[in-house]
Design a protein around this motif. Structure first.
Motif, mmCIF file in Angstrom:
data_model
loop_
_atom_site.group_PDB
_atom_site.id
_atom_site.type_symbol
_atom_site.label_atom_id
_atom_site.label_comp_id
_atom_site.label_asym_id
_atom_site.label_seq_id
_atom_site.Cartn_x
_atom_site.Cartn_y
_atom_site.Cartn_z
ATOM 1 N N LEU A 35 0.829 -1.205 0.000
ATOM 2 C CA LEU A 35 0.000 0.000 0.000
ATOM 3 C C LEU A 35 0.865 1.257 0.000
ATOM 4 O O LEU A 35 0.562 2.230 -0.700
ATOM 5 N N VAL A 36 1.946 1.234 0.783
ATOM 6 C CA VAL A 36 2.862 2.376 0.821
ATOM 7 C C VAL A 36 3.451 2.632 -0.570
ATOM 8 O O VAL A 36 3.509 3.770 -1.038
ATOM 9 N N ASP A 37 3.872 1.559 -1.235
ATOM 10 C CA ASP A 37 4.464 1.688 -2.569
ATOM 11 C C ASP A 37 3.466 2.207 -3.596
ATOM 12 O O ASP A 37 3.850 2.837 -4.590
ATOM 13 N N SER A 38 2.176 1.939 -3.387
ATOM 14 C CA SER A 38 1.160 2.375 -4.359
ATOM 15 C C SER A 38 0.947 3.888 -4.328
ATOM 16 O O SER A 38 0.359 4.450 -5.241
ATOM 17 N N TYR A 39 1.441 4.546 -3.266
ATOM 18 C CA TYR A 39 1.209 5.992 -3.140
ATOM 19 C C TYR A 39 1.851 6.779 -4.276
ATOM 20 O O TYR A 39 1.288 7.772 -4.743
ATOM 21 N N GLN A 40 3.040 6.347 -4.723
ATOM 22 C CA GLN A 40 3.704 7.074 -5.803
ATOM 23 C C GLN A 40 2.806 7.128 -7.027
ATOM 24 O O GLN A 40 2.668 8.180 -7.672
ATOM 25 N N HIS A 41 2.151 6.010 -7.364
ATOM 26 C CA HIS A 41 1.241 5.978 -8.509
ATOM 27 C C HIS A 41 -0.041 6.738 -8.196
ATOM 28 O O HIS A 41 -0.561 7.485 -9.029
ATOM 29 N N GLY A 42 -0.552 6.536 -6.980
ATOM 30 C CA GLY A 42 -1.788 7.222 -6.595
ATOM 31 C C GLY A 42 -1.637 8.725 -6.599
ATOM 32 O O GLY A 42 -2.544 9.457 -7.011
ATOM 33 N N ARG A 43 -0.489 9.215 -6.143
ATOM 34 C CA ARG A 43 -0.242 10.664 -6.133
ATOM 35 C C ARG A 43 -0.239 11.220 -7.552
ATOM 36 O O ARG A 43 -0.812 12.295 -7.818
ATOM 37 N N LEU A 44 0.383 10.484 -8.462
ATOM 38 C CA LEU A 44 0.443 10.968 -9.841
ATOM 39 C C LEU A 44 -0.943 10.983 -10.482
ATOM 40 O O LEU A 44 -1.240 11.847 -11.313
ATOM 41 N N LYS A 53 -2.796 3.244 -16.626
ATOM 42 C CA LYS A 53 -3.470 1.947 -16.526
ATOM 43 C C LYS A 53 -3.927 1.663 -15.095
ATOM 44 O O LYS A 53 -4.673 0.747 -14.847
ATOM 45 N N LEU A 54 -3.452 2.471 -14.149
ATOM 46 C CA LEU A 54 -3.699 2.169 -12.744
ATOM 47 C C LEU A 54 -5.095 2.531 -12.271
ATOM 48 O O LEU A 54 -5.438 2.290 -11.131
ATOM 49 N N HIS A 55 -5.916 3.133 -13.158
ATOM 50 C CA HIS A 55 -7.255 3.496 -12.698
ATOM 51 C C HIS A 55 -8.122 2.255 -12.456
ATOM 52 O O HIS A 55 -9.166 2.353 -11.845
ATOM 53 N N ASP A 56 -7.656 1.098 -12.935
ATOM 54 C CA ASP A 56 -8.405 -0.138 -12.696
ATOM 55 C C ASP A 56 -7.935 -0.856 -11.429
ATOM 56 O O ASP A 56 -8.472 -1.891 -11.069
ATOM 57 N N ALA A 57 -6.896 -0.313 -10.777
ATOM 58 C CA ALA A 57 -6.394 -0.961 -9.571
ATOM 59 C C ALA A 57 -7.458 -0.948 -8.489
ATOM 60 O O ALA A 57 -8.142 0.037 -8.284
ATOM 61 N N SER A 58 -7.593 -2.094 -7.793
ATOM 62 C CA SER A 58 -8.629 -2.181 -6.770
ATOM 63 C C SER A 58 -8.262 -1.388 -5.526
ATOM 64 O O SER A 58 -9.130 -0.886 -4.831
ATOM 65 N N VAL A 59 -6.964 -1.287 -5.222
ATOM 66 C CA VAL A 59 -6.522 -0.599 -4.018
ATOM 67 C C VAL A 59 -5.362 0.323 -4.375
ATOM 68 O O VAL A 59 -4.358 -0.124 -4.927
ATOM 69 N N LEU A 60 -5.503 1.604 -4.068
ATOM 70 C CA LEU A 60 -4.480 2.583 -4.402
ATOM 71 C C LEU A 60 -4.518 3.695 -3.359
ATOM 72 O O LEU A 60 -5.575 4.223 -3.037
ATOM 73 N N VAL A 61 -3.364 4.052 -2.813
ATOM 74 C CA VAL A 61 -3.278 5.133 -1.834
ATOM 75 C C VAL A 61 -3.001 6.434 -2.572
ATOM 76 O O VAL A 61 -2.031 6.537 -3.327
ATOM 77 N N THR A 62 -3.845 7.444 -2.365
ATOM 78 C CA THR A 62 -3.700 8.721 -3.070
ATOM 79 C C THR A 62 -3.478 9.899 -2.137
ATOM 80 O O THR A 62 -3.172 10.990 -2.585
ATOM 81 N N SER A 63 -3.632 9.689 -0.838
ATOM 82 C CA SER A 63 -3.563 10.783 0.133
ATOM 83 C C SER A 63 -2.264 10.736 0.924
ATOM 84 O O SER A 63 -1.839 9.667 1.381
ATOM 85 N N MET A 64 -1.634 11.904 1.108
ATOM 86 C CA MET A 64 -0.431 11.994 1.929
ATOM 87 C C MET A 64 -0.724 11.571 3.372
ATOM 88 O O MET A 64 0.107 10.942 4.030
ATOM 89 N N ARG A 65 -1.927 11.895 3.868
ATOM 90 C CA ARG A 65 -2.299 11.510 5.227
ATOM 91 C C ARG A 65 -2.307 9.998 5.371
ATOM 92 O O ARG A 65 -1.781 9.450 6.345
ATOM 93 N N HIS A 66 -2.888 9.317 4.398
ATOM 94 C CA HIS A 66 -2.927 7.863 4.445
ATOM 95 C C HIS A 66 -1.514 7.284 4.316
ATOM 96 O O HIS A 66 -1.166 6.311 4.998
ATOM 97 N N TYR A 67 -0.726 7.873 3.439
ATOM 98 C CA TYR A 67 0.640 7.404 3.206
ATOM 99 C C TYR A 67 1.467 7.485 4.492
ATOM 100 O O TYR A 67 2.160 6.529 4.865
ATOM 101 N N GLU A 68 1.381 8.628 5.186
ATOM 102 C CA GLU A 68 2.159 8.803 6.407
ATOM 103 C C GLU A 68 1.706 7.831 7.501
ATOM 104 O O GLU A 68 2.534 7.273 8.236
#
Length: 473
Positions: A217-226, A398-413
């Protein structure tokens, strides 16, 4: 200014305009809370079955009639009735659809406020939905992200989070942590008997599994942020290279001032550009040179800041200039600092010289960089440039189909903190440390995961989150 709302569920009736301010065909003013049906009955007269009050009407029904302030008619409206608990806020709700226009909607809102409602705080309707248990905190944030989404990918990610995709994943993680915490707490209760309700080997394996899931989940933040913020793309180069012209043609509008005078751009300009579902956050920066003027010097300093923050760097050079080769050292230095392939050299003004191809080959050979030729002014080569930009960030769209993606800095931290706590717990187990120390780290991980969905509630965090919503949401 009103005081921030507390964690206690507020039941007093609130009202707000739920649609954007401006002239339109229709607008919506909504109420929620105790007594909203009585308030609506005081100011609304139904055309059909006037003897039946809104307070006696079933939920999910619509009623046509007139809003009035005493003998003065305000507007002809449609009133929707939502009965608790089957509403967005889980409270009794009334939504009034009136004619659009700032004067009409303000008159309707004023009527409701004069009749017993309080003006809603920013995000208070969604906040009540959270406090009343209809949605968790992550889903509440997803609503805001969906409203502000600038691309289809960001929108789809927000919708998935609103549906509970990430909440479900975190809920499962938290349940596993709860079970381990409970067993360790039980051991502490029977500490004098020196028993283990869960073997340390089994607990270590479980923690390793949780670590992998949290790190994923932590690693997914880079993609989610973009996806949510856009690919940070810095357009850089010397003055008069054509950076502002390129920004304008990519956007399809005259956003930046274009001038033959060097140093026209004193500060960066930031705009969004979408190509093939990938959102780029374009930044037109001040031209890079040794500036003597204080304002231009500050603009150049900010340009270097944007270069450091960029996910993609577009270095624009005037290939028609007689001293184009003087830019080679600066390009080579940039490539040395950014070896991960996020630098693209763009040879602009190919229409001003007959040997542009030869010059581009020289630059490519001396810098080791790929060079694309364009004419921003004549809009030649732009399709190739857009495709190259998209290829350099290939996979993000292509990541918009991902079932789980972290997009928030709050969640990431929070997840980073949870990962650290799990790592500490794992090391303590390996060191055969006291049960109490291991339990402390697992409880910390449990709390960090709970902060994301609101299982562990911080009032200050809530005020920040819901303060970013519009008043009618």
């Amino acid at each position: 200014m009103s005081e921030p709302l507390s964690l206690v569920v507020q039941s007093e009736p609130i009202a707000a305009i739920a649609t954007p301010v401006g002239v339109g065909a229709l607008a919506v003013v909504r109420m929620s809370g105790e007594g909203v049906f009585s308030i609506a009955d005081k100011v609304f007269s139904k055309v059909r079955s006037p003897e039946t009050s809104l307070a006696d009407s079933p939920g999910y029904t619509a009623h046509f009639g007139k809003l009035h302030d005493g003998d003065r008619m305000i507007d002809e409206v449609i009133v929707l009735v939502f009965r608790s608990p089957d509403s967005f806020t889980v409270e009794d709700m009334v939504e009034i659809t009136c004619h659009g226009g700032p004067v009409v909607t303000q008159q309707v809102l004023k009527l409701l406020l004069d009749s017993g409602c309080r003006l809603a705080e920013p995000g208070e309707f969604t906040r009540r939905a959270f406090l009343n248990g209809r949605i968790d905190l992550l889903q509440a944030e997803a609503i805001g992200e969906m409203i502000h989404a600038r691309s289809e990918s960001a929108y789809r990610t927000a919708v998935n989070q609103m549906k509970g995709g990430l909440s479900g994943k975190l809920g499962a993680l938290r349940e596993q942590l709860l079970q381990s915490c409970a067993l360790l707490e039980l051991e502490l209760d029977f500490s004098e008997e020196d028993v283990e309700f869960q073997s340390r080997e089994e607990l270590s394996g479980q923690i390793e599994m949780l670590q992998r899931e949290v790190e994923q989940l932590v690693d997914s933040y880079q993609h989610g942020r973009l996806l949510s913020e856009g690919v940070a793309t810095a357009i850089i180069g010397k003055p008069n290279a054509g950076k502002s012209t390129l920004l304008n043609v990519l956007l399809g509008e005259e956003r930046a001032i274009v001038s033959h005078m060097p140093g026209t751009t004193r500060d960066y300009i930031e705009e969004f550009f979408i190509y093939d579902k990938t959102m780029f956050r374009l930044t037109d920066t001040a031209g890079l040179r040794d500036a003597e003027e204080e304002i231009e010097h500050e603009g150049i300093r900010r340009s270097y800041e944007k270069i450091a923050e960029a996910d993609l760097i577009l270095y624009l050079m005037d290939i028609g200039s007689s001293d184009y080769e003087q830019e080679v050292p600066a390009i080579a230095e940039l490539r040395e600092k950014h070896p991960d392939g996020k630098l693209l050299i763009i040879a602009n003004k190919t229409d001003t010289t007959e040997d542009s191809m030869k010059r581009m080959e020289i630059v490519s050979e001396k810098t080791g960089c790929k060079v694309l030729g364009i004419s921003a002014l004549k809009q030649d080569g732009l399709d190739v440039l857009k495709a190259e930009m998209n290829m350099m960030v290939e996979g993000l769209d292509k990541l918009h189909d991902a079932s789980v993606l972290v997009t928030s800095m709050r969640h990431y931290e929070a997840l980073r903190n949870a990962a650290d706590a799990l790592q500490n717990a794992h090391e303590l187990i390996e060191a055969r440390s006291e049960t109490e120390l291991i339990a402390f780290e697992l409880r910390s991980a449990l709390d960090y995961v709970g902060e994301i969905t609101g299982k562990v509630v911080n009032e200050e965090v809530l005020n920040v989150i819901f303060g970013q919503f519009c008043i009618g949401k």
